[in-house]
Design a protein around this motif. Structure first.
Motif, PDB file in Angstrom:
ATOM      1  N   VAL A   1      35.696  27.348  49.420  1.00  0.00           N
ATOM      2  CA  VAL A   1      33.986  27.011  50.027  1.00  0.00           C
ATOM      3  C   VAL A   1      33.790  25.608  49.633  1.00  0.00           C
ATOM      4  O   VAL A   1      33.447  24.874  50.728  1.00  0.00           O
ATOM      5  CB  VAL A   1      32.764  27.815  49.109  1.00  0.00           C
ATOM      6  N   ASP A   2      34.183  25.120  48.741  1.00  0.00           N
ATOM      7  CA  ASP A   2      33.975  23.533  48.392  1.00  0.00           C
ATOM      8  C   ASP A   2      34.980  22.692  49.248  1.00  0.00           C
ATOM      9  O   ASP A   2      34.581  21.767  49.526  1.00  0.00           O
ATOM     10  CB  ASP A   2      34.543  23.202  46.981  1.00  0.00           C
ATOM     11  N   GLY A   3      36.154  23.385  49.674  1.00  0.00           N
ATOM     12  CA  GLY A   3      36.901  22.581  50.701  1.00  0.00           C
ATOM     13  C   GLY A   3      36.667  23.011  52.128  1.00  0.00           C
ATOM     14  O   GLY A   3      37.194  22.278  52.914  1.00  0.00           O
ATOM     15  N   GLU A   4      35.455  23.474  52.279  1.00  0.00           N
ATOM     16  CA  GLU A   4      34.707  24.012  53.571  1.00  0.00           C
ATOM     17  C   GLU A   4      35.886  24.809  54.379  1.00  0.00           C
ATOM     18  O   GLU A   4      35.732  24.925  55.603  1.00  0.00           O
ATOM     19  CB  GLU A   4      34.433  22.548  54.288  1.00  0.00           C
ATOM     20  N   ALA A   5      36.665  25.470  53.792  1.00  0.00           N
ATOM     21  CA  ALA A   5      37.654  26.491  54.665  1.00  0.00           C
ATOM     22  C   ALA A   5      36.961  27.915  54.950  1.00  0.00           C
ATOM     23  O   ALA A   5      37.228  28.310  55.985  1.00  0.00           O
ATOM     24  CB  ALA A   5      38.988  26.914  53.878  1.00  0.00           C
ATOM     25  N   ILE A   6      35.898  28.121  54.077  1.00  0.00           N
ATOM     26  CA  ILE A   6      34.915  29.147  54.406  1.00  0.00           C
ATOM     27  C   ILE A   6      33.575  28.735  54.379  1.00  0.00           C
ATOM     28  O   ILE A   6      33.477  27.779  53.229  1.00  0.00           O
ATOM     29  CB  ILE A   6      35.360  30.493  53.526  1.00  0.00           C
ATOM     30  N   VAL A   7      32.894  29.294  54.733  1.00  0.00           N
ATOM     31  CA  VAL A   7      31.169  28.650  54.775  1.00  0.00           C
ATOM     32  C   VAL A   7      30.680  29.068  53.239  1.00  0.00           C
ATOM     33  O   VAL A   7      29.818  28.357  52.719  1.00  0.00           O
ATOM     34  CB  VAL A   7      30.508  29.288  55.726  1.00  0.00           C
ATOM     35  N   ASP A   8      30.578  30.445  53.040  1.00  0.00           N
ATOM     36  CA  ASP A   8      30.097  31.057  51.625  1.00  0.00           C
ATOM     37  C   ASP A   8      30.533  32.356  51.655  1.00  0.00           C
ATOM     38  O   ASP A   8      31.037  32.999  52.339  1.00  0.00           O
ATOM     39  CB  ASP A   8      28.591  31.384  52.140  1.00  0.00           C
ATOM     40  N   ILE A   9      30.176  32.846  50.184  1.00  0.00           N
ATOM     41  CA  ILE A   9      30.804  34.202  49.810  1.00  0.00           C
ATOM     42  C   ILE A   9      29.360  34.963  49.163  1.00  0.00           C
ATOM     43  O   ILE A   9      28.355  34.131  48.792  1.00  0.00           O
ATOM     44  CB  ILE A   9      31.784  34.050  48.852  1.00  0.00           C
ATOM     45  N   VAL A  10      29.383  36.111  49.297  1.00  0.00           N
ATOM     46  CA  VAL A  10      28.264  36.868  48.383  1.00  0.00           C
ATOM     47  C   VAL A  10      28.896  37.539  47.297  1.00  0.00           C
ATOM     48  O   VAL A  10      29.772  38.518  47.621  1.00  0.00           O
ATOM     49  CB  VAL A  10      27.401  37.647  49.098  1.00  0.00           C
ATOM     50  N   GLU A  11      28.569  37.457  46.107  1.00  0.00           N
ATOM     51  CA  GLU A  11      29.277  38.432  45.051  1.00  0.00           C
ATOM     52  C   GLU A  11      28.696  39.645  44.826  1.00  0.00           C
ATOM     53  O   GLU A  11      27.297  39.542  44.814  1.00  0.00           O
ATOM     54  CB  GLU A  11      29.435  37.559  43.861  1.00  0.00           C
ATOM     55  N   GLN A  12      29.234  40.693  44.774  1.00  0.00           N
ATOM     56  CA  GLN A  12      28.677  42.220  44.500  1.00  0.00           C
ATOM     57  C   GLN A  12      27.542  42.357  45.312  1.00  0.00           C
ATOM     58  O   GLN A  12      26.732  43.082  44.990  1.00  0.00           O
ATOM     59  CB  GLN A  12      28.021  41.747  43.020  1.00  0.00           C
ATOM     60  N   PRO A  13      27.916  42.329  46.790  1.00  0.00           N
ATOM     61  CA  PRO A  13      26.827  42.708  47.748  1.00  0.00           C
ATOM     62  C   PRO A  13      26.974  44.448  47.672  1.00  0.00           C
ATOM     63  O   PRO A  13      27.689  45.066  47.170  1.00  0.00           O
ATOM     64  CB  PRO A  13      27.370  42.531  49.083  1.00  0.00           C
ATOM     65  N   SER A  14      25.685  44.903  47.792  1.00  0.00           N
ATOM     66  CA  SER A  14      25.454  46.399  47.887  1.00  0.00           C
ATOM     67  C   SER A  14      25.263  46.753  49.392  1.00  0.00           C
ATOM     68  O   SER A  14      24.738  46.368  50.206  1.00  0.00           O
ATOM     69  CB  SER A  14      24.052  46.713  47.236  1.00  0.00           C
ATOM     70  N   VAL A  15      26.392  48.000  49.627  1.00  0.00           N
ATOM     71  CA  VAL A  15      26.476  48.630  50.943  1.00  0.00           C
ATOM     72  C   VAL A  15      26.191  49.941  50.877  1.00  0.00           C
ATOM     73  O   VAL A  15      26.695  50.664  50.005  1.00  0.00           O
ATOM     74  CB  VAL A  15      27.882  48.272  51.199  1.00  0.00           C
ATOM     75  N   LYS A  16      25.159  50.413  51.789  1.00  0.00           N
ATOM     76  CA  LYS A  16      24.820  51.768  51.944  1.00  0.00           C
ATOM     77  C   LYS A  16      26.087  52.576  52.494  1.00  0.00           C
ATOM     78  O   LYS A  16      26.420  52.099  53.638  1.00  0.00           O
ATOM     79  CB  LYS A  16      23.345  51.802  52.391  1.00  0.00           C
ATOM     80  N   LEU A  17      26.418  53.758  52.060  1.00  0.00           N
ATOM     81  CA  LEU A  17      27.293  54.250  52.611  1.00  0.00           C
ATOM     82  C   LEU A  17      26.992  55.885  52.821  1.00  0.00           C
ATOM     83  O   LEU A  17      26.878  56.725  52.007  1.00  0.00           O
ATOM     84  CB  LEU A  17      28.619  54.427  51.815  1.00  0.00           C
ATOM     85  N   GLY A  18      26.254  56.131  53.931  1.00  0.00           N
ATOM     86  CA  GLY A  18      25.712  57.368  54.305  1.00  0.00           C
ATOM     87  C   GLY A  18      24.338  57.406  54.656  1.00  0.00           C
ATOM     88  O   GLY A  18      23.573  56.362  54.634  1.00  0.00           O
ATOM     89  N   THR A  19      23.712  58.710  54.573  1.00  0.00           N
ATOM     90  CA  THR A  19      22.385  58.692  54.742  1.00  0.00           C
ATOM     91  C   THR A  19      21.583  58.877  53.448  1.00  0.00           C
ATOM     92  O   THR A  19      20.116  58.685  53.491  1.00  0.00           O
ATOM     93  CB  THR A  19      21.942  60.164  55.363  1.00  0.00           C
ATOM     94  N   ASP A  20      22.127  59.139  52.193  1.00  0.00           N
ATOM     95  CA  ASP A  20      21.439  59.310  50.957  1.00  0.00           C
ATOM     96  C   ASP A  20      21.383  57.735  50.547  1.00  0.00           C
ATOM     97  O   ASP A  20      22.096  57.217  50.307  1.00  0.00           O
ATOM     98  CB  ASP A  20      22.416  60.175  49.987  1.00  0.00           C
ATOM     99  N   PRO A  21      20.169  57.503  50.256  1.00  0.00           N
ATOM    100  CA  PRO A  21      19.956  55.853  49.765  1.00  0.00           C
ATOM    101  C   PRO A  21      20.554  55.688  48.669  1.00  0.00           C
ATOM    102  O   PRO A  21      20.738  54.540  48.180  1.00  0.00           O
ATOM    103  CB  PRO A  21      18.313  55.728  49.666  1.00  0.00           C
ATOM    104  N   ALA A  22      20.831  56.742  47.568  1.00  0.00           N
ATOM    105  CA  ALA A  22      21.514  56.394  46.268  1.00  0.00           C
ATOM    106  C   ALA A  22      22.979  56.263  46.426  1.00  0.00           C
ATOM    107  O   ALA A  22      23.789  55.886  45.617  1.00  0.00           O
ATOM    108  CB  ALA A  22      21.239  57.581  45.610  1.00  0.00           C
ATOM    109  N   CYS A  23      23.594  56.526  47.749  1.00  0.00           N
ATOM    110  CA  CYS A  23      24.797  56.356  48.025  1.00  0.00           C
ATOM    111  C   CYS A  23      25.419  54.921  48.273  1.00  0.00           C
ATOM    112  O   CYS A  23      25.337  54.535  49.636  1.00  0.00           O
ATOM    113  CB  CYS A  23      25.434  57.500  49.093  1.00  0.00           C
ATOM    114  N   ARG A  24      25.472  54.159  47.294  1.00  0.00           N
ATOM    115  CA  ARG A  24      25.942  52.726  47.490  1.00  0.00           C
ATOM    116  C   ARG A  24      27.183  52.450  46.965  1.00  0.00           C
ATOM    117  O   ARG A  24      27.664  53.020  45.987  1.00  0.00           O
ATOM    118  CB  ARG A  24      24.745  51.847  46.992  1.00  0.00           C
ATOM    119  N   TYR A  25      27.624  51.368  47.519  1.00  0.00           N
ATOM    120  CA  TYR A  25      29.041  50.847  47.045  1.00  0.00           C
ATOM    121  C   TYR A  25      29.110  49.539  46.922  1.00  0.00           C
ATOM    122  O   TYR A  25      28.101  48.687  47.648  1.00  0.00           O
ATOM    123  CB  TYR A  25      30.080  51.311  47.949  1.00  0.00           C
TER     124      TYR A  25
END
Length: 134
Positions: free
Chosen positions: A46-70
Motif C-alpha cells: 500500500v505504501d509503495g502504491e502497488a495496491i490501493v488499500d486493504i481491509v483487515e478482518q472483513p465479515s462475509v455473510k455465507l448463506g441465508t442465516d445472518p449468524a453464518c459469517r466468516y
C-alpha cells in the motif's frame, strides 16, 4: 486408561500460536505470526502504491442465516479478492470453504508459509463467478 494429554508445544496451545506479545504490530494483535507478517507485507505494498488499500478482518455473510459469517484475514480492495493466511486447517475452515464456494461473491486466496516465504496454496472460487446457481 487415562486420556492422553494434548501436546501444547512451545506456544502453549494445540495450534502452536506464538504469544500475543509477539503477534502485535501497529497496535493490533494478529491471530498468528504469519498473519502479522503478511499484514506487514501488504502495508508495504500500500505504501509503495502497488495496491490501493486493504481491509483487515472483513465479515462475509455465507448463506441465508445472518449468524453464518466468516472473517477472512484481509480483503484486497482493488483486485477484489479475500485472503486467509492459514497454518493449521481445521474442520471449521474446511466447512467454511464449502460455504464460500456456494455463497461468496469474490475469490478467497488461501495463503501458507514455507520457510520465510508466502505462497498461494489454493484459490477458492465462488460458484457465482462460474455461473452456477445456489
Amino acid at each position: 486408561m487415562a486420556p492422553r494429554p494434548v501436546h501444547l508445544g512451545r506456544a502453549g496451545n494445540k495450534y502452536n500460536v506464538a504469544a500475543a506479545a509477539r503477534r502485535q504490530w501497529q497496535g493490533r494483535t494478529y491471530d498468528s505470526l504469519a498473519e502479522m507478517r503478511y499484514a506487514i507485507e501488504l502495508d508495504a505494498l500500500v505504501d509503495g502504491e502497488a495496491i490501493v488499500d486493504i481491509v483487515e478482518q472483513p465479515s462475509v455473510k455465507l448463506g441465508t442465516d445472518p449468524a453464518c459469517r466468516y472473517r477472512p484475514d484481509f480483503l484486497i480492495v482493488q483486485d477484489g479478492y479475500f485472503v486467509d493466511v492459514k497454518g493449521q486447517e481445521t474442520a471449521d475452515f474446511r466447512r467454511n470453504v464449502k460455504l464460500w464456494r456456494q455463497y461468496a461473491r469474490l475469490p478467497l486466496h488461501v495463503i501458507k508459509v514455507k520457510g520465510d516465504s508466502f505462497y498461494t496454496a489454493a484459490v477458492v472460487e465462488p460458484s457465482t463467478l462460474s455461473g452456477e446457481s445456489h
